[in-house]
Scaffold this motif. Structure first.
Motif, PDB file in Angstrom:
ATOM      1  N   ASP A  26       3.183   3.698   1.579  1.00  0.00           N
ATOM      2  CA  ASP A  26       4.945   4.041   0.612  1.00  0.00           C
ATOM      3  C   ASP A  26       4.556   5.069   1.297  1.00  0.00           C
ATOM      4  O   ASP A  26       5.658   6.060   2.234  1.00  0.00           O
ATOM      5  CB  ASP A  26       4.824   3.706  -0.501  1.00  0.00           C
ATOM      6  N   GLU A  27       3.398   6.345   1.134  1.00  0.00           N
ATOM      7  CA  GLU A  27       3.673   7.664   1.470  1.00  0.00           C
ATOM      8  C   GLU A  27       3.059   8.116   2.175  1.00  0.00           C
ATOM      9  O   GLU A  27       4.294   8.781   2.834  1.00  0.00           O
ATOM     10  CB  GLU A  27       2.555   7.869  -0.147  1.00  0.00           C
ATOM     11  N   THR A  28       2.506   7.534   3.436  1.00  0.00           N
ATOM     12  CA  THR A  28       1.997   7.697   4.778  1.00  0.00           C
ATOM     13  C   THR A  28       3.370   7.572   6.048  1.00  0.00           C
ATOM     14  O   THR A  28       2.686   7.925   7.037  1.00  0.00           O
ATOM     15  CB  THR A  28       0.374   7.756   5.292  1.00  0.00           C
ATOM     16  N   GLY A  29       3.885   6.164   5.236  1.00  0.00           N
ATOM     17  CA  GLY A  29       4.758   5.955   6.132  1.00  0.00           C
ATOM     18  C   GLY A  29       4.224   4.782   7.031  1.00  0.00           C
ATOM     19  O   GLY A  29       4.431   4.216   7.997  1.00  0.00           O
ATOM     20  N   VAL A  30       3.050   4.622   6.890  1.00  0.00           N
ATOM     21  CA  VAL A  30       2.115   3.007   7.491  1.00  0.00           C
ATOM     22  C   VAL A  30       2.227   1.929   7.269  1.00  0.00           C
ATOM     23  O   VAL A  30       3.141   1.665   6.300  1.00  0.00           O
ATOM     24  CB  VAL A  30       0.731   3.162   7.720  1.00  0.00           C
ATOM     25  N   GLU A  31       2.626   1.330   8.407  1.00  0.00           N
ATOM     26  CA  GLU A  31       3.029  -0.159   7.948  1.00  0.00           C
ATOM     27  C   GLU A  31       1.783  -0.801   6.851  1.00  0.00           C
ATOM     28  O   GLU A  31       1.107  -0.688   7.541  1.00  0.00           O
ATOM     29  CB  GLU A  31       3.399  -0.766   9.474  1.00  0.00           C
ATOM     30  N   VAL A  32       2.138  -1.125   6.511  1.00  0.00           N
ATOM     31  CA  VAL A  32       1.071  -1.396   5.354  1.00  0.00           C
ATOM     32  C   VAL A  32      -0.288  -3.133   6.096  1.00  0.00           C
ATOM     33  O   VAL A  32      -1.136  -2.937   6.011  1.00  0.00           O
ATOM     34  CB  VAL A  32       1.089  -2.064   3.667  1.00  0.00           C
ATOM     35  N   GLY A  33       0.664  -3.971   6.939  1.00  0.00           N
ATOM     36  CA  GLY A  33      -0.029  -4.816   7.153  1.00  0.00           C
ATOM     37  C   GLY A  33      -1.013  -4.265   8.538  1.00  0.00           C
ATOM     38  O   GLY A  33      -1.818  -4.740   8.614  1.00  0.00           O
ATOM     39  N   LYS A  34      -0.766  -2.468   9.133  1.00  0.00           N
ATOM     40  CA  LYS A  34      -2.179  -1.869   9.889  1.00  0.00           C
ATOM     41  C   LYS A  34      -3.366  -1.630   8.534  1.00  0.00           C
ATOM     42  O   LYS A  34      -4.477  -2.402   8.582  1.00  0.00           O
ATOM     43  CB  LYS A  34      -1.775  -0.589   9.957  1.00  0.00           C
ATOM     44  N   TYR A  35      -3.140  -1.710   7.119  1.00  0.00           N
ATOM     45  CA  TYR A  35      -4.285  -1.463   6.584  1.00  0.00           C
ATOM     46  C   TYR A  35      -4.399  -3.320   6.021  1.00  0.00           C
ATOM     47  O   TYR A  35      -6.182  -3.599   5.969  1.00  0.00           O
ATOM     48  CB  TYR A  35      -3.718  -0.918   5.423  1.00  0.00           C
ATOM     49  N   HIS A  36      -3.723  -4.040   5.766  1.00  0.00           N
ATOM     50  CA  HIS A  36      -4.043  -5.159   5.469  1.00  0.00           C
ATOM     51  C   HIS A  36      -4.848  -6.080   6.061  1.00  0.00           C
ATOM     52  O   HIS A  36      -6.212  -6.729   6.231  1.00  0.00           O
ATOM     53  CB  HIS A  36      -2.905  -6.033   4.345  1.00  0.00           C
ATOM     54  N   ARG A  37      -4.628  -6.103   7.571  1.00  0.00           N
ATOM     55  CA  ARG A  37      -4.721  -7.575   8.310  1.00  0.00           C
ATOM     56  C   ARG A  37      -5.261  -6.107   9.690  1.00  0.00           C
ATOM     57  O   ARG A  37      -6.299  -6.902   9.543  1.00  0.00           O
ATOM     58  CB  ARG A  37      -3.479  -7.722   9.567  1.00  0.00           C
ATOM     59  N   GLY A  38      -4.857  -5.503   9.852  1.00  0.00           N
ATOM     60  CA  GLY A  38      -5.947  -4.247  10.689  1.00  0.00           C
ATOM     61  C   GLY A  38      -7.134  -3.876   9.769  1.00  0.00           C
ATOM     62  O   GLY A  38      -7.814  -3.912  11.871  1.00  0.00           O
ATOM     63  N   ILE A  39      -6.791  -3.626   9.759  1.00  0.00           N
ATOM     64  CA  ILE A  39      -8.518  -2.731   9.235  1.00  0.00           C
ATOM     65  C   ILE A  39      -9.534  -3.620   8.061  1.00  0.00           C
ATOM     66  O   ILE A  39      -9.941  -3.348   7.687  1.00  0.00           O
ATOM     67  CB  ILE A  39      -8.485  -1.406   8.522  1.00  0.00           C
ATOM     68  N   GLY A  40      -8.452  -5.235   6.993  1.00  0.00           N
ATOM     69  CA  GLY A  40      -8.407  -5.728   5.735  1.00  0.00           C
ATOM     70  C   GLY A  40      -9.306  -4.464   4.740  1.00  0.00           C
ATOM     71  O   GLY A  40     -10.140  -5.390   4.235  1.00  0.00           O
ATOM     72  N   GLN A  41      -8.267  -4.405   4.538  1.00  0.00           N
ATOM     73  CA  GLN A  41      -7.965  -3.343   3.125  1.00  0.00           C
ATOM     74  C   GLN A  41      -7.429  -3.233   2.094  1.00  0.00           C
ATOM     75  O   GLN A  41      -5.851  -3.690   2.834  1.00  0.00           O
ATOM     76  CB  GLN A  41      -8.258  -1.867   2.865  1.00  0.00           C
ATOM     77  N   ASP A  42      -7.066  -3.424   0.586  1.00  0.00           N
ATOM     78  CA  ASP A  42      -6.033  -3.860   0.067  1.00  0.00           C
ATOM     79  C   ASP A  42      -6.135  -2.951  -0.794  1.00  0.00           C
ATOM     80  O   ASP A  42      -5.068  -2.794  -1.611  1.00  0.00           O
ATOM     81  CB  ASP A  42      -6.145  -5.025  -1.452  1.00  0.00           C
ATOM     82  N   ALA A  43      -7.449  -1.856  -1.267  1.00  0.00           N
ATOM     83  CA  ALA A  43      -7.031  -0.991  -2.280  1.00  0.00           C
ATOM     84  C   ALA A  43      -8.373  -0.550  -2.184  1.00  0.00           C
ATOM     85  O   ALA A  43      -9.564  -1.126  -2.011  1.00  0.00           O
ATOM     86  CB  ALA A  43      -7.423  -1.996  -3.436  1.00  0.00           C
ATOM     87  N   MET A  44      -8.584   0.829  -2.876  1.00  0.00           N
ATOM     88  CA  MET A  44      -9.644   0.997  -2.075  1.00  0.00           C
ATOM     89  C   MET A  44     -10.291   2.381  -3.984  1.00  0.00           C
ATOM     90  O   MET A  44      -9.341   2.657  -4.853  1.00  0.00           O
ATOM     91  CB  MET A  44     -10.124   2.430  -1.864  1.00  0.00           C
ATOM     92  N   SER A  45     -10.940   1.978  -4.322  1.00  0.00           N
ATOM     93  CA  SER A  45     -11.991   3.161  -5.949  1.00  0.00           C
ATOM     94  C   SER A  45     -11.492   4.017  -5.585  1.00  0.00           C
ATOM     95  O   SER A  45     -12.947   4.773  -4.902  1.00  0.00           O
ATOM     96  CB  SER A  45     -13.536   2.146  -5.816  1.00  0.00           C
ATOM     97  N   ILE A  46     -11.736   4.342  -6.677  1.00  0.00           N
ATOM     98  CA  ILE A  46     -11.264   6.343  -7.200  1.00  0.00           C
ATOM     99  C   ILE A  46     -11.912   7.038  -8.030  1.00  0.00           C
ATOM    100  O   ILE A  46     -11.950   6.327  -9.352  1.00  0.00           O
ATOM    101  CB  ILE A  46      -9.753   6.584  -7.051  1.00  0.00           C
TER     102      ILE A  46
END
Ligand code: COA
Length: 389
Positions: A26-46
């Motif tokens: 939402d903040e970076t303007g990247v289509e979320v599918g790139k994260y969910h499907r493209g690299i296979g990530q949903d969330a990251m621990s901080i």
């Protein structure tokens, strides 16, 4: 009866906070599918300001000490690439927090994301020499990349603690191992930098070459036929990398199967990494935790492991799941660990990302944020002060 050696118990910890890839998108303007499907990530621990590799390592190991006691442990091998000191091993801090006896050795190992596997192999050699002893192997890391970089979506944090010994309750580690080393610059972090430098595409190519090289050595040393393995547990800087690695192994070895069948041999290892992100040395062992916690009965199943550390060193080896292993799993504790994390918004994430510990050698208290069993309470004269929560 022949003595067997391997992983007797396994437990993981992660950080207090979590950032979802939806918030990042939402903040970076990247289509979320790139994260969910493209690299296979949903969330990251901080990590919270009062968390580091020591607090996560001690939190991961605490349940193991509570279950088995400290008495048989004479060695702590801590693998990390987020070292907090050039000289003192983080394993010494962890031994102290866990109340391990003074008659113990503690050492830190480094070779990017691979060193946890080096620690495991060294631990197996030690318990082979003296099967009455057990070794505590801990992999612990906080993965941090520059804001706005391609690597930003592949951050994360976690620690996996493993008790290694004779007659293991979870996994027998087999010989041979296939090894591969190449002097390349795909990912590195000079001492003066807090964030890593990475050439992501070069790293993907190097990883795939290492799959091939380590597999070749494994086969030449008389390893199993690739078709014997029930599941494949790969190092996961992002979970899609495990699938890329497996497709490459299939091509190199002639392993047949539809896309769906190849994916099915890897998917059970990816559930935790999908929501934790990259945890460097811990990543492949988080994959093992995911596999054991999420699969139907794996009794006597041969599992393949591919460990990769940029720079690069890689190892391919096998293990067999031990009958009765399900009685020793920590599935509900692992689920609770993930559910306890507090979601944060983008502004808070950026603030945490940019935060650095003071370097002036003065006295600094760190406000309490984490609810984990251990916290970094402050700094004094260049020393880290830890306390139990
Ligand atoms: N929907 C679905 N998939 C999408 C998409 C969308 N809207 N947009 C892009 N994708 C896919 C791309 O096709 C690509 O898939 P592929 O690799 O299977 O071809 C994938 O998403 C990533 O896209 P890409 O353009 O390559 O991403 P990037 O340049 O932002 O880099 C990494 C991705 C993983 C290379 C980068 O995050 C990185 O360097 N991370 C660090 C990795 C690391 O730590 N390596 C060292 C340790 S091993």
């Amino acid at each position: 009866m022949t003595e067997t050696y391997g992983i007797h118990d396994l437990s993981f910890a992660t950080s207090h906070y979590v950032l979802t890839h939806q918030v990042l998108a939402d903040e970076t303007g990247v289509e979320v599918g790139k994260y969910h499907r493209g690299i296979g990530q949903d969330a990251m621990s901080i990590a919270a300001p009062d968390e580091d590799i020591v607090t996560m390592a001690a939190a991961a190991a605490r349940p193991i000490i509570d279950r088995h006691g400290p008495d048989d442990i004479r060695t702590v091998l801590l693998a990390t690439e987020t070292s907090i000191d050039q000289s003192k091993s983080a394993g010494v801090y962890v031994s102290s927090l866990l109340g391990l006896p003074a008659a113990t050795r503690a050492v830190e190992l480094k070779q990017a994301c691979y060193s946890g596997t080096a620690a495991l192999q060294f631990a197996l050699a030690l318990v082979h020499l003296d099967p009455s002893q057990r070794v505590l192997v801990i992999t612990t890391d906080i993965a941090k990349y520059e804001l706005g970089s391609a690597g930003e979506a592949t951050q994360g944090a976690a620690a996996v603690a493993m008790l290694v010994g004779a007659d293991p309750a979870l996994l027998r580690i087999e010989r041979p191992s296939g090894l591969y080393t190449a002097d390349i610059m795909d990912f590195w972090r000079p001492n003066y930098r807090t964030a890593a430098l990475v050439d992501g595409q070069a790293s993907i190519t190097a990883y795939l070459q290492a799959v091939e090289g380590a597999w070749k050595d494994y086969t030449e040393r008389g390893g199993r036929d690739v078709r014997e393995f029930t599941a494949f547990c790969y190092h996961q800087p992002f979970t899609k990398m495990a699938h890329k690695g497996h497709r490459h192994l299939a091509t190199c070895t002639g392993l047949e199967g539809s896309d769906e069948e190849l994916r099915a041999a890897v998917v059970p290892t990816t559930h935790y990494n999908r929501v934790v992100g990259n945890s460097y040395t811990a990543s492949m062992y988080l994959g093992l935790a995911s596999l054991l916690d999420h699969s139907a009965d794996l009794t006597d199943a041969p599992i393949a492991f591919f460990s990769y550390g940029s720079g690069c060193v890689a190892e391919f080896f096998g293990g067999t799941v031990v009958p009765g292993y399900r009685n020793h799993l920590r599935t509900s504790a692992h689920t609770a660990t993930l559910q306890r994390r507090r979601p944060i918004d983008f502004a808070r994430y950026r603030e945490l990302h940019d935060r650095e510990l003071p370097r002036d050698g003065g006295d600094h208290e760190i406000p309490r944020e984490t609810a984990a069993p251990y916290r970094l309470a402050g700094l004094s004269h260049h020393r880290r002060i830890y306390e139990s929560n």
